[in-house]
Design a protein around this motif. Structure first.
Motif, PDB file in Angstrom:
ATOM      1  N   GLY A 175     -11.475   0.630  43.506  1.00 15.77           N
ATOM      2  CA  GLY A 175     -10.360   1.496  43.145  1.00 15.77           C
ATOM      3  C   GLY A 175      -9.692   2.183  44.313  1.00 15.77           C
ATOM      4  N   PHE A 176     -10.011   1.780  45.536  1.00 15.41           N
ATOM      5  CA  PHE A 176      -9.408   2.344  46.740  1.00 15.41           C
ATOM      6  C   PHE A 176      -8.795   1.223  47.574  1.00 15.41           C
ATOM      7  N   VAL A 177      -7.753   1.523  48.312  1.00 17.54           N
ATOM      8  CA  VAL A 177      -7.329   0.652  49.397  1.00 17.54           C
ATOM      9  C   VAL A 177      -7.935   1.233  50.666  1.00 17.54           C
ATOM     10  N   LYS A 178      -8.657   0.373  51.397  1.00 16.31           N
ATOM     11  CA  LYS A 178      -9.404   0.833  52.554  1.00 16.31           C
ATOM     12  C   LYS A 178      -8.940   0.097  53.803  1.00 16.31           C
ATOM     13  N   LYS A 179      -8.895   0.829  54.905  1.00 16.27           N
ATOM     14  CA  LYS A 179      -8.496   0.239  56.180  1.00 16.27           C
ATOM     15  C   LYS A 179      -9.518   0.610  57.248  1.00 16.27           C
ATOM     16  N   GLN A 180      -9.883  -0.376  58.049  1.00 13.08           N
ATOM     17  CA  GLN A 180     -10.683  -0.131  59.249  1.00 13.08           C
ATOM     18  C   GLN A 180      -9.824  -0.441  60.456  1.00 13.08           C
ATOM     19  N   ILE A 181      -9.776   0.504  61.391  1.00 12.44           N
ATOM     20  CA  ILE A 181      -8.972   0.351  62.602  1.00 12.44           C
ATOM     21  C   ILE A 181      -9.918   0.345  63.798  1.00 12.44           C
ATOM     22  N   ALA A 182      -9.852  -0.704  64.593  1.00 14.26           N
ATOM     23  CA  ALA A 182     -10.688  -0.820  65.791  1.00 14.26           C
ATOM     24  C   ALA A 182      -9.789  -0.897  67.013  1.00 14.26           C
ATOM     25  N   ILE A 183     -10.092  -0.083  68.036  1.00 17.22           N
ATOM     26  CA  ILE A 183      -9.257   0.010  69.239  1.00 17.22           C
ATOM     27  C   ILE A 183     -10.130  -0.129  70.470  1.00 17.22           C
ATOM     28  N   ARG A 184      -9.702  -0.948  71.405  1.00 19.36           N
ATOM     29  CA  ARG A 184     -10.342  -1.025  72.715  1.00 19.36           C
ATOM     30  C   ARG A 184      -9.282  -1.467  73.713  1.00 19.36           C
ATOM     31  N   SER A 185      -9.578  -1.367  74.984  1.00 23.36           N
ATOM     32  CA  SER A 185      -8.595  -1.745  75.989  1.00 23.36           C
ATOM     33  C   SER A 185      -8.338  -3.242  75.918  1.00 23.36           C
ATOM     34  N   ALA A 186      -7.085  -3.639  76.096  1.00 22.57           N
ATOM     35  CA  ALA A 186      -6.731  -5.055  76.067  1.00 22.57           C
ATOM     36  C   ALA A 186      -7.422  -5.805  77.198  1.00 22.57           C
ATOM     37  N   ALA A 187      -7.588  -5.157  78.353  1.00 21.41           N
ATOM     38  CA  ALA A 187      -8.270  -5.788  79.484  1.00 21.41           C
ATOM     39  C   ALA A 187      -9.719  -6.093  79.141  1.00 21.41           C
ATOM     40  N   SER A 188     -10.350  -5.182  78.413  1.00 23.83           N
ATOM     41  CA  SER A 188     -11.734  -5.388  78.007  1.00 23.83           C
ATOM     42  C   SER A 188     -11.852  -6.575  77.063  1.00 23.83           C
ATOM     43  N   VAL A 189     -10.882  -6.719  76.157  1.00 20.41           N
ATOM     44  CA  VAL A 189     -10.889  -7.844  75.221  1.00 20.41           C
ATOM     45  C   VAL A 189     -10.770  -9.156  75.989  1.00 20.41           C
TER      46      VAL A 189
END
Length: 261
Positions: A175-189
């Protein structure tokens, strides 16, 4: 353990949602003014004001504006944008707003509603809106349209912005809309991917910063029922800031406009 809304509206929120600009807010405020039909000089409360985009647009339009938000980071940005101090900014929870004044109008915009697990907690927010309105005062609550969300949900998206790699995962669950946001440096990726291709590991990879968002999905009739329980009477429902009529299967939003009963 802190709730998601106590953690997610910080410095990284400014990065993830920086596309929400002041120009768009001015256009939306002009539409809201036409719906509310309030004379200049009327007092308006922007409940969950965020960075203050709409509060400042309302002040520019000649209204006496108060902005309330839980996030000190977002309020810092709002105050920085308000160099002349035209808006009265306050920190507080929307279930227990630390104000005793009454207002000609209260606005709750861009799905700043449905954050809590229980209906009783959401109802506290609506009862606070009732309390903060003068008799005959008007309100706008701008909420997502659950039918539209279900039909148009993008399960995964990613992008690079200001040297950061941002990934968002979305799901409708319980019954919920859920979002997970993951952030890291593009250089690290990039470095991690290169190491993976070589069959090695990169021990110095930057830790991922992870945030969650969760909004309870209230269909049209259920939302109207909650409003009525709080003593708020609906006069109009719009499907977006460009639409006059809400259509259940087609409108991206449910924007309720009404009056304290």
């Amino acid at each position: 353990m802190a709730e998601w809304y106590e953690q997610s509206f910080g410095e990284d929120y400014l990065l993830v949602y920086k596309h929400r600009d002041f120009q768009g807010a001015y256009q939306e405020v002009q539409k809201m003014i036409s719906w509310l039909k309030l004379p200049q000089g009327s007092s308006v409360l922007d409940l969950c004001c965020g960075m203050g985009r709409h509060s400042l647009a309302l002040a520019d339009a000649g209204y006496k504006v108060t902005g309330v938000d839980l996030s000190n980071v977002l309020l810092r940005e709002a105050r920085a944008a308000d160099s002349e101090g035209r808006v009265s900014w306050h920190q507080g929870d929307m279930r227990e707003v630390p104000l005793d004044e009454s207002y000609d109008a209260v606005m709750n915009l861009f799905t700043s509603f449905g954050y809590f697990e229980k209906d009783e907690e959401q109802l506290k927010v609506l009862k606070e809106i009732y309390r903060l309105l003068k008799p005959g005062g008007r309100f706008i609550i701008d909420y997502l349209n659950p039918s539209y969300v279900a039909a148009h949900l993008v399960p995964h998206s990613s992008r690079e912005d200001e040297g950061n790699w941002i990934e968002e995962h979305r799901v409708i669950e319980d019954g919920f809309v859920k979002k997970q946001i993951a952030i890291r440096s593009a250089a690290s990726v990039t470095t991690t991917e290169a190491a993976s291709e070589l069959g090695t590991t990169h021990a110095d990879a930057e830790p991922v910063r992870v945030y969650y968002e969760r909004v309870k999905l209230y269909p049209y009739e259920k939302f109207r029922d909650l409003l009525e329980q709080a003593g708020l009477s609906v006069e109009q429902v719009h499907g977006s800031y460009d639409e006059d009529q809400y259509i259940e299967d087609a409108s991206p939003r449910m924007i309720f406009v009404g009056v304290r009963a």
